[in-house]
Design a protein around this motif. Structure first.
Motif, PDB file in Angstrom:
ATOM      1  N   GLY A  45     -45.785 -55.114 -12.651  1.00  0.00           N
ATOM      2  CA  GLY A  45     -44.489 -55.601 -12.191  1.00  0.00           C
ATOM      3  C   GLY A  45     -44.469 -57.086 -11.914  1.00  0.00           C
ATOM      4  O   GLY A  45     -45.379 -57.596 -11.255  1.00  0.00           O
ATOM      5  N   VAL A  46     -43.445 -57.723 -12.415  1.00  0.00           N
ATOM      6  CA  VAL A  46     -43.215 -59.141 -12.139  1.00  0.00           C
ATOM      7  C   VAL A  46     -41.706 -59.292 -11.955  1.00  0.00           C
ATOM      8  O   VAL A  46     -40.936 -58.820 -12.782  1.00  0.00           O
ATOM      9  N   GLY A  47     -41.307 -59.855 -10.826  1.00  0.00           N
ATOM     10  CA  GLY A  47     -39.878 -60.063 -10.594  1.00  0.00           C
ATOM     11  C   GLY A  47     -39.499 -59.649  -9.186  1.00  0.00           C
ATOM     12  O   GLY A  47     -40.353 -59.611  -8.289  1.00  0.00           O
ATOM     13  N   ALA A  48     -38.257 -59.335  -8.994  1.00  0.00           N
ATOM     14  CA  ALA A  48     -37.729 -59.038  -7.651  1.00  0.00           C
ATOM     15  C   ALA A  48     -37.795 -57.538  -7.353  1.00  0.00           C
ATOM     16  O   ALA A  48     -37.621 -56.703  -8.250  1.00  0.00           O
ATOM     17  N   LEU A  80     -45.934 -56.677  -8.130  1.00  0.00           N
ATOM     18  CA  LEU A  80     -44.685 -56.007  -7.701  1.00  0.00           C
ATOM     19  C   LEU A  80     -44.872 -54.491  -7.723  1.00  0.00           C
ATOM     20  O   LEU A  80     -44.239 -53.751  -6.957  1.00  0.00           O
ATOM     21  N   GLU A  91     -37.273 -58.938   0.367  1.00  0.00           N
ATOM     22  CA  GLU A  91     -36.760 -59.607  -0.832  1.00  0.00           C
ATOM     23  C   GLU A  91     -35.420 -58.987  -1.272  1.00  0.00           C
ATOM     24  O   GLU A  91     -34.605 -59.657  -1.877  1.00  0.00           O
ATOM     25  N   HIS A 147     -47.049 -64.928  -5.750  1.00  0.00           N
ATOM     26  CA  HIS A 147     -46.154 -64.108  -4.932  1.00  0.00           C
ATOM     27  C   HIS A 147     -45.630 -64.866  -3.718  1.00  0.00           C
ATOM     28  O   HIS A 147     -46.225 -65.823  -3.246  1.00  0.00           O
ATOM     29  N   SER A 148     -44.461 -64.404  -3.246  1.00  0.00           N
ATOM     30  CA  SER A 148     -43.821 -64.962  -2.047  1.00  0.00           C
ATOM     31  C   SER A 148     -43.746 -63.940  -0.918  1.00  0.00           C
ATOM     32  O   SER A 148     -43.414 -64.283   0.208  1.00  0.00           O
ATOM     33  N   PHE A 149     -44.010 -62.688  -1.302  1.00  0.00           N
ATOM     34  CA  PHE A 149     -43.915 -61.583  -0.333  1.00  0.00           C
ATOM     35  C   PHE A 149     -45.256 -60.857  -0.276  1.00  0.00           C
ATOM     36  O   PHE A 149     -46.025 -60.883  -1.241  1.00  0.00           O
ATOM     37  N   HIS A 184     -53.300 -60.203  -9.788  1.00  0.00           N
ATOM     38  CA  HIS A 184     -53.143 -59.837 -11.206  1.00  0.00           C
ATOM     39  C   HIS A 184     -54.534 -59.697 -11.800  1.00  0.00           C
ATOM     40  O   HIS A 184     -55.116 -60.691 -12.292  1.00  0.00           O
TER      41      HIS A 184
HETATM   42  N1  LIG Z   1     -45.034 -62.214  -9.371  1.00  0.00           N
HETATM   43  C1  LIG Z   1     -44.104 -61.426  -8.779  1.00  0.00           C
HETATM   44  O1  LIG Z   1     -43.311 -60.824  -9.462  1.00  0.00           O
HETATM   45  C2  LIG Z   1     -44.142 -61.356  -7.284  1.00  0.00           C
HETATM   46  C3  LIG Z   1     -43.426 -60.183  -6.711  1.00  0.00           C
HETATM   47  C4  LIG Z   1     -42.426 -60.553  -5.623  1.00  0.00           C
HETATM   48  N2  LIG Z   1     -41.159 -60.999  -6.205  1.00  0.00           N
HETATM   49  C5  LIG Z   1     -43.027 -61.643  -4.722  1.00  0.00           C
HETATM   50  O2  LIG Z   1     -42.587 -62.764  -4.808  1.00  0.00           O
HETATM   51  O3  LIG Z   1     -43.920 -61.392  -3.938  1.00  0.00           O
END
Ligand SMILES: NC(=O)CC[C@H](N)C(=O)O
Length: 206
Positions: A45-48, A80, A91, A147-149, A184
């Motif tokens: 998973g990559v994204g929100a 993700l 998020e 990642h931000s979360f 990853h």
């Molecule tokens: N690379 C991602 O997709 C990170 C997953 C999530 N959106 C985060 O920022 O933590």
């Protein structure tokens, strides 16, 4: 064979390439009916968070993944794909996660000199050193992440790896048949490939 779940948001290519490099039989699964042919699953998973859950619902994978886990079959979540295993995320307020693990996902709230998203290599301290996915991987090895979360498990006993980035936080979880990591492994060179090979070997004997 390992099934790499394609719900329209994964970093499928790099995960598939990693298993191909390891000469391990892995295939992308786009329909939940294909899970029956799989011995183990990867949830990439990559994204929100909200988009992830919407895509899993749209591709009819939510019940299939929950059933897979409840049946005690091996699954590995990546990035993700780790976060989606929890109940919610800052998020995407109001969006329900898979809820396989109790707890939420929080956004980094750090001093401004620490950039968010955290992009790059960081160390993982193995807090469950006997985790099969860490076989042959030195404690404190560096893995790649973006990642931000970060996940906040309610039950700390599932934490398998921790990392320091302004705060100490969970970067891997392991409980029963489910392992997941914020890193990853498919982008973490030798240690990441070792982790994927370990997951393959572990899933083989579940
Ligand atoms: N690379 C991602 O997709 C990170 C997953 C999530 N959106 C985060 O920022 O933590």
């Amino acid at each position: 064979m390992i099934g790499i779940i394609d719900y329209g948001m994964g970093n499928l290519g790099s995960v598939t390439n990693a298993f191909r490099f390891l000469e391990l039989d892995a295939k992308i699964v786009t329909r939940n009916q294909e899970l029956a042919d799989c011995r183990a699953l990867i949830l990439p998973g990559v994204g929100a968070f909200g988009d992830c859950m919407a895509h899993l619902v749209e591709h009819d994978f939510v019940d299939a993944i929950e059933g897979w886990v409840q049946a005690g079959k091996p699954m590995m979540g990546i990035c993700l794909g780790l976060q989606a295993l929890f109940e919610s995320s800052e998020e995407s307020p109001g969006v329900e996660g898979l809820g396989i693990f109790a707890g939420t996902v929080k956004r980094f709230d750090l001093p401004k000199e620490l950039k968010v998203p955290q992009i790059g290599w960081n160390r993982m301290e193995e807090t469950q050193p006997d985790c099969p996915m860490f076989e042959g991987i030195d404690n404190g090895s560096f893995f790649y992440l973006v990642h931000s979360f970060y996940v906040c498990p309610q039950d700390e006993s599932i934490v398998a790896g921790k990392t320091e980035y302004g705060i100490e936080y969970c970067t891997s979880v392991w409980k029963d048949n489910v392992f997941a990591t914020q890193f990853h492994p498919e982008k973490s060179q030798a240690v990441g490939l070792c982790m994927l090979k370990n997951f393959w070997n572990w899933a083989e004997v579940q």
